[in-house]
Design a protein around this motif. Structure first.
Motif, PDB file in Angstrom:
ATOM      1  N   HIS A  27       0.865  -1.194   0.000  1.00  8.57           N
ATOM      2  CA  HIS A  27       0.000   0.000   0.000  1.00  8.57           C
ATOM      3  C   HIS A  27       0.892   1.230   0.000  1.00  8.57           C
ATOM      4  O   HIS A  27       1.634   1.475   0.955  1.00  8.57           O
ATOM      5  N   LEU A  28       0.824   2.012  -1.089  1.00  5.62           N
ATOM      6  CA  LEU A  28       1.648   3.205  -1.253  1.00  5.62           C
ATOM      7  C   LEU A  28       0.788   4.417  -1.576  1.00  5.62           C
ATOM      8  O   LEU A  28      -0.392   4.291  -1.909  1.00  5.62           O
ATOM      9  N   GLY A  29       1.408   5.600  -1.507  1.00  4.48           N
ATOM     10  CA  GLY A  29       0.680   6.842  -1.766  1.00  4.48           C
ATOM     11  C   GLY A  29       0.208   7.411  -0.448  1.00  4.48           C
ATOM     12  O   GLY A  29       0.994   7.560   0.501  1.00  4.48           O
ATOM     13  N   LEU A  30      -1.091   7.732  -0.373  1.00  8.01           N
ATOM     14  CA  LEU A  30      -1.655   8.153   0.904  1.00  8.01           C
ATOM     15  C   LEU A  30      -1.804   6.923   1.786  1.00  8.01           C
ATOM     16  O   LEU A  30      -2.573   6.021   1.479  1.00  8.01           O
ATOM     17  N   THR A  31      -1.041   6.889   2.856  1.00  4.69           N
ATOM     18  CA  THR A  31      -1.113   5.753   3.789  1.00  4.69           C
ATOM     19  C   THR A  31      -1.723   6.280   5.087  1.00  4.69           C
ATOM     20  O   THR A  31      -1.044   6.934   5.876  1.00  4.69           O
ATOM     21  N   PRO A  32      -3.035   6.016   5.297  1.00  2.05           N
ATOM     22  CA  PRO A  32      -3.762   6.660   6.405  1.00  2.05           C
ATOM     23  C   PRO A  32      -3.176   6.422   7.786  1.00  2.05           C
ATOM     24  O   PRO A  32      -3.390   7.234   8.689  1.00  2.05           O
ATOM     25  N   GLN A  33      -2.424   5.335   7.994  1.00  3.21           N
ATOM     26  CA  GLN A  33      -1.817   5.111   9.303  1.00  3.21           C
ATOM     27  C   GLN A  33      -0.728   6.156   9.601  1.00  3.21           C
ATOM     28  O   GLN A  33      -0.323   6.322  10.747  1.00  3.21           O
ATOM     29  N   SER A  34      -0.272   6.843   8.556  1.00  3.68           N
ATOM     30  CA  SER A  34       0.752   7.878   8.732  1.00  3.68           C
ATOM     31  C   SER A  34       0.151   9.286   8.669  1.00  3.68           C
ATOM     32  O   SER A  34       0.861  10.252   8.395  1.00  3.68           O
ATOM     33  N   ILE A  35      -1.150   9.393   8.942  1.00  3.53           N
ATOM     34  CA  ILE A  35      -1.839  10.670   8.758  1.00  3.53           C
ATOM     35  C   ILE A  35      -1.226  11.795   9.594  1.00  3.53           C
ATOM     36  O   ILE A  35      -1.147  12.934   9.160  1.00  3.53           O
ATOM     37  N   TYR A  36      -0.747  11.483  10.787  1.00  5.23           N
ATOM     38  CA  TYR A  36      -0.195  12.556  11.615  1.00  5.23           C
ATOM     39  C   TYR A  36       1.166  13.009  11.099  1.00  5.23           C
ATOM     40  O   TYR A  36       1.586  14.141  11.336  1.00  5.23           O
TER      41      TYR A  36
ATOM     42  N   PHE B 188       1.785  13.055   7.724  1.00  5.15           N
ATOM     43  CA  PHE B 188       1.409  13.869   6.558  1.00  5.15           C
ATOM     44  C   PHE B 188       0.723  15.167   6.987  1.00  5.15           C
ATOM     45  O   PHE B 188       0.915  16.217   6.385  1.00  5.15           O
ATOM     46  N   GLY B 189      -0.144  15.063   7.995  1.00  3.21           N
ATOM     47  CA  GLY B 189      -0.898  16.232   8.452  1.00  3.21           C
ATOM     48  C   GLY B 189      -2.090  16.579   7.588  1.00  3.21           C
ATOM     49  O   GLY B 189      -2.787  17.559   7.839  1.00  3.21           O
ATOM     50  N   THR B 190      -2.340  15.778   6.547  1.00  7.34           N
ATOM     51  CA  THR B 190      -3.456  16.049   5.640  1.00  7.34           C
ATOM     52  C   THR B 190      -3.776  14.794   4.839  1.00  7.34           C
ATOM     53  O   THR B 190      -2.916  13.940   4.639  1.00  7.34           O
ATOM     54  N   TYR B 191      -5.036  14.711   4.381  1.00  6.85           N
ATOM     55  CA  TYR B 191      -5.445  13.591   3.520  1.00  6.85           C
ATOM     56  C   TYR B 191      -5.384  13.975   2.039  1.00  6.85           C
ATOM     57  O   TYR B 191      -5.995  13.331   1.197  1.00  6.85           O
ATOM     58  N   SER B 192      -4.649  15.034   1.702  1.00  3.83           N
ATOM     59  CA  SER B 192      -4.593  15.488   0.311  1.00  3.83           C
ATOM     60  C   SER B 192      -3.755  14.539  -0.546  1.00  3.83           C
ATOM     61  O   SER B 192      -3.073  13.645  -0.039  1.00  3.83           O
ATOM     62  N   VAL B 193      -3.804  14.770  -1.859  1.00  2.00           N
ATOM     63  CA  VAL B 193      -3.137  13.902  -2.836  1.00  2.00           C
ATOM     64  C   VAL B 193      -1.640  13.828  -2.555  1.00  2.00           C
ATOM     65  O   VAL B 193      -0.988  14.846  -2.267  1.00  2.00           O
ATOM     66  N   ARG B 194      -1.080  12.616  -2.629  1.00  7.47           N
ATOM     67  CA  ARG B 194       0.340  12.392  -2.399  1.00  7.47           C
ATOM     68  C   ARG B 194       1.093  12.334  -3.727  1.00  7.47           C
ATOM     69  O   ARG B 194       0.500  12.149  -4.783  1.00  7.47           O
ATOM     70  N   ALA B 195       2.412  12.431  -3.638  1.00 11.58           N
ATOM     71  CA  ALA B 195       3.352  12.205  -4.752  1.00 11.58           C
ATOM     72  C   ALA B 195       3.141  13.150  -5.926  1.00 11.58           C
ATOM     73  O   ALA B 195       3.362  12.788  -7.080  1.00 11.58           O
ATOM     74  N   LYS B 196       2.723  14.386  -5.635  1.00 11.15           N
ATOM     75  CA  LYS B 196       2.616  15.375  -6.711  1.00 11.15           C
ATOM     76  C   LYS B 196       3.989  15.959  -7.042  1.00 11.15           C
ATOM     77  O   LYS B 196       4.237  16.367  -8.170  1.00 11.15           O
ATOM     78  N   GLU B 197       4.876  15.999  -6.028  1.00  9.99           N
ATOM     79  CA  GLU B 197       6.231  16.512  -6.253  1.00  9.99           C
ATOM     80  C   GLU B 197       7.129  15.391  -6.773  1.00  9.99           C
ATOM     81  O   GLU B 197       6.930  14.222  -6.461  1.00  9.99           O
ATOM     82  N   GLU B 198       8.142  15.781  -7.541  1.00  5.03           N
ATOM     83  CA  GLU B 198       8.996  14.797  -8.226  1.00  5.03           C
ATOM     84  C   GLU B 198       9.692  13.844  -7.253  1.00  5.03           C
ATOM     85  O   GLU B 198       9.747  12.635  -7.492  1.00  5.03           O
ATOM     86  N   ALA B 199      10.208  14.359  -6.150  1.00  9.61           N
ATOM     87  CA  ALA B 199      10.956  13.519  -5.204  1.00  9.61           C
ATOM     88  C   ALA B 199      10.058  12.420  -4.623  1.00  9.61           C
ATOM     89  O   ALA B 199      10.448  11.249  -4.558  1.00  9.61           O
ATOM     90  N   GLU B 200       8.850  12.793  -4.206  1.00  5.11           N
ATOM     91  CA  GLU B 200       7.948  11.807  -3.621  1.00  5.11           C
ATOM     92  C   GLU B 200       7.456  10.817  -4.683  1.00  5.11           C
ATOM     93  O   GLU B 200       7.294   9.630  -4.411  1.00  5.11           O
ATOM     94  N   ALA B 201       7.246  11.321  -5.916  1.00  2.18           N
ATOM     95  CA  ALA B 201       6.827  10.442  -7.015  1.00  2.18           C
ATOM     96  C   ALA B 201       7.917   9.417  -7.320  1.00  2.18           C
ATOM     97  O   ALA B 201       7.630   8.226  -7.526  1.00  2.18           O
ATOM     98  N   ASN B 202       9.172   9.858  -7.323  1.00  8.32           N
ATOM     99  CA  ASN B 202      10.284   8.941  -7.603  1.00  8.32           C
ATOM    100  C   ASN B 202      10.417   7.888  -6.505  1.00  8.32           C
ATOM    101  O   ASN B 202      10.693   6.721  -6.782  1.00  8.32           O
ATOM    102  N   LYS B 203      10.223   8.319  -5.260  1.00  7.70           N
ATOM    103  CA  LYS B 203      10.278   7.355  -4.150  1.00  7.70           C
ATOM    104  C   LYS B 203       9.151   6.335  -4.282  1.00  7.70           C
ATOM    105  O   LYS B 203       9.352   5.139  -4.058  1.00  7.70           O
ATOM    106  N   LEU B 204       7.952   6.797  -4.658  1.00  5.92           N
ATOM    107  CA  LEU B 204       6.826   5.869  -4.807  1.00  5.92           C
ATOM    108  C   LEU B 204       7.126   4.844  -5.903  1.00  5.92           C
ATOM    109  O   LEU B 204       6.848   3.648  -5.744  1.00  5.92           O
ATOM    110  N   LYS B 205       7.719   5.313  -7.007  1.00  5.36           N
ATOM    111  CA  LYS B 205       8.049   4.386  -8.105  1.00  5.36           C
ATOM    112  C   LYS B 205       9.086   3.347  -7.664  1.00  5.36           C
ATOM    113  O   LYS B 205       8.948   2.168  -7.969  1.00  5.36           O
ATOM    114  N   SER B 206      10.102   3.794  -6.926  1.00  5.36           N
ATOM    115  CA  SER B 206      11.118   2.830  -6.470  1.00  5.36           C
ATOM    116  C   SER B 206      10.555   1.906  -5.397  1.00  5.36           C
ATOM    117  O   SER B 206      10.882   0.719  -5.356  1.00  5.36           O
TER     118      SER B 206
END
Length: 271
Positions: free
Chosen positions: A144-153, A155-173
């Motif tokens: 389970h990747l992207g928004l992981t609700p167990q890590s909500i605190y 993230f601090g928000t339920y908004s869309v994840r991996a919009k920035e290049e660094a987070e997108a690259n980490k999600l791909k790897s």
């Protein structure tokens, strides 16, 4: 002589074949026997006993409070209502983050005490050793990747994840890593549709999307949301197929008025 047609169970191998054939995978959450039986009868491929039970069944604000014992209770109830679907159970917050030994022990308890077919774990490289240990023990794991609700605190928000290049690259790897260490599928939650499509094409294992566009290999929704039992949660990715909130409130209201008016039970409804 009548022949009982054997019901063919969906397995992790079935999901892999569906991806290879280009046939989308259908998945919904369930938390109890009655709804699991209905969802299974409707032909769903897979059922997720989600830690979202913390929200929709127990009324908590987040998924964090639900315990392993409570997840086992819900999962065992679901299993008793299912004859065909693959049943996947969330490992709840606190049941696997400590160490790999704890993670394996939690997964074993779920498999032994519920009869479920697989577990789901949130996270990527940070929990790779735990996933590997569970897979090596013969227990199928869905990532389970992207928004992981167990890590909500975090993230601090339920908004869309991996919009920035660094987070997108980490999600791909991370997605590649999950495939390499043996996950049979991965949920992609609330990430840009283009990124989800790219990840789905790059993997041999199926991706199951929630708020991740229609190019994932399957889709999952929370049952209470898509049936309209929860009328306050209406994110863009949710399609509501029924309005059970108004129907249930209306039906109960009619029952109350019939009881008050002594029109229930009628003569034909008594002995």
């Amino acid at each position: 002589m009548s022949v009982n047609k054997e019901i063919k169970r969906v397995t992790t191998h079935t999901l892999l074949k569906l991806k290879q054939e280009g046939t989308p995978i259908s998945m919904l959450t369930a938390y109890d026997y009655s709804f699991a039986r209905l969802i299974d009868e409707a032909g769903i491929d897979a059922i997720l006993v989600g830690d979202s039970a913390s929200n929709v069944m127990a009324g908590h604000e987040t998924t964090l409070p639900i315990t392993l014992d409570q997840m086992i209770y819900h999962a065992a109830s679901v299993i008793r209502g299912v004859s065909k679907a693959l049943v996947v159970v969330d490992l709840p917050f606190g049941s696997y983050q400590g160490n790999t030994k704890e993670a394996l022990a939690s997964a074993i308890r779920i498999m032994k005490e519920t009869g479920a077919h697989a577990v789901k774990i949130e996270g990527g490289a940070e929990i790779a050793e735990s996933i590997k240990r569970i897979v090596d023990a013969g227990i199928p794991v869905m990532g389970h990747l992207g928004l992981t609700p167990q890590s909500i605190y975090k993230f601090g928000t339920y908004s869309v994840r991996a919009k920035e290049e660094a987070e997108a690259n980490k999600l791909k790897s991370d997605a590649k890593l999950l495939e390499e260490i043996g996950c049979f599928a991965v949920v992609l939650e609330k990430i840009p549709a283009t990124l989800a499509a790219e990840v789905s094409k790059s993997l041999l294992i199926p991706t199951i999307g929630i708020g991740a566009g229609n190019q994932c290999d399957g889709q999952v929704l929370v049952m209470h949301d898509m049936l309209g039992l929860n009328n306050t949660f209406k994110p863009r990715f949710l399609r509501q197929y029924l309005d059970l909130h108004d129907q249930v409130v209306g039906a109960v209201g009619k029952y109350v008025s019939d009881v008050k008016a002594r029109s229930f039970p009628s003569e034909s409804e008594q002995y």
